[in-house]
Enzyme design. Sequence first.
Site, PDB file in Angstrom:
ATOM      1  N   PRO A  82       0.766  -1.230   0.000  1.00 38.89           N
ATOM      2  CA  PRO A  82       0.000   0.000   0.000  1.00 38.89           C
ATOM      3  C   PRO A  82       0.800   1.284   0.000  1.00 38.89           C
ATOM      4  O   PRO A  82       1.472   1.617   0.958  1.00 38.89           O
ATOM      5  CB  PRO A  82      -0.772  -0.099   1.315  1.00 38.89           C
ATOM      6  CG  PRO A  82       0.055  -0.988   2.198  1.00 38.89           C
ATOM      7  CD  PRO A  82       1.135  -1.589   1.378  1.00 38.89           C
ATOM      8  N   GLU A  83       0.692   2.014  -1.069  1.00 38.08           N
ATOM      9  CA  GLU A  83       1.108   3.412  -1.092  1.00 38.08           C
ATOM     10  C   GLU A  83      -0.184   4.221  -1.101  1.00 38.08           C
ATOM     11  O   GLU A  83      -1.265   3.655  -0.952  1.00 38.08           O
ATOM     12  CB  GLU A  83       1.983   3.688  -2.322  1.00 38.08           C
ATOM     13  CG  GLU A  83       3.241   2.803  -2.349  1.00 38.08           C
ATOM     14  CD  GLU A  83       4.149   3.069  -3.532  1.00 38.08           C
ATOM     15  OE1 GLU A  83       4.233   4.227  -3.961  1.00 38.08           O
ATOM     16  OE2 GLU A  83       4.775   2.123  -4.023  1.00 38.08           O
TER      17      GLU A  83
END
Length: 293
Positions: free
Chosen positions: A2-3
């Site tokens: 997750p960015e």
Amino acid sequence: MPELPEVETVRRGLEPYVTGAHIDKVTLNRKDLRFPFPEGFKAALEGATIESTGRRAKYLLFRLSTGKTWLSHLGMTGAYRFEDFKFKEPSRYYEPDEDRKHDHLVLELTHPEHGSMKLIYNDARRFGFVDLYEHEADSPYLEGLGPEPLSNAFNAAEMAERFAGKKAPMKAALLDQRVVAGLGNIYVSEALHRAHIRPDIEARTLVLKSGKPSKRLEDLADGVRTVLIEAIDAGGSTLRDFRNAEGNSGYFQHRFAVYDRESEPCPTPGCRGVIKRIVQSGRSTFFCPVCQH
DNA sequence: CCACTAACCTGTAGGC
DNA sequence: TGCCTACAGGTTAGTG
């Protein structure tokens, strides 16, 4: 996983089902994730209603009816999913994972429209964590973060200030959450490629002497914004097993220009370069040595 | 303050 | 099939 685009995708997936939901019961399947669960975490959530969701950088925020804020970071492998949940449209029904050994946190919810469901946090590597605050502003994790890249606070002039005097390579400067909040290893490579900037030049070289932004810095700010917007529109990127809370995977990975594309031709129109992989501060960087300079 | 490395933890892909 | 190594989206603590 997750960015910023993936975290925003998770938030959007959760939002319609958790907003207004009452937390009936909380089960912690272990005493810690990356850090120990905060004191009183279970008690603070049980009996409260989730009033709204939010996101700052890569942090998810759940605002509770008690005024407290529950913060959640997904680390590398954190994911939320629903169970015992009947979607109104049968096509969106989600079959639960079979592998439950990394289910660390289970919330039993009752929603006025959607009924009862479980919200489950799964995280194989346990680099994720949760925290709890009387007030959101109390969070040490949110303090000192740079501007949200999709807000008006983020622009080339603002970046110029933060790059001034920085000898660190561009790659490292953009990964620094105090400079811009929410970029990670994938989107830094992608943004630099869009702006035709090499990842290994010193950050300070893009700042003019007066401290004013250069045209190249304007291009970089544009590259950051556009890649994040397009990734969010595509539902984030799916590497390995990332799913949003409804069980759907994102599609942006098919549109990576350089990330994980070593030896492939550069997609820049007219460019004859070949994508190269280098290692910077222990992590892979991908770029085109021909059109990035 | 800046810059860099190691560490946290588990799973998976690839070579042999 | 098994064994071994390298590597993975993030952040922090420690070092110089």
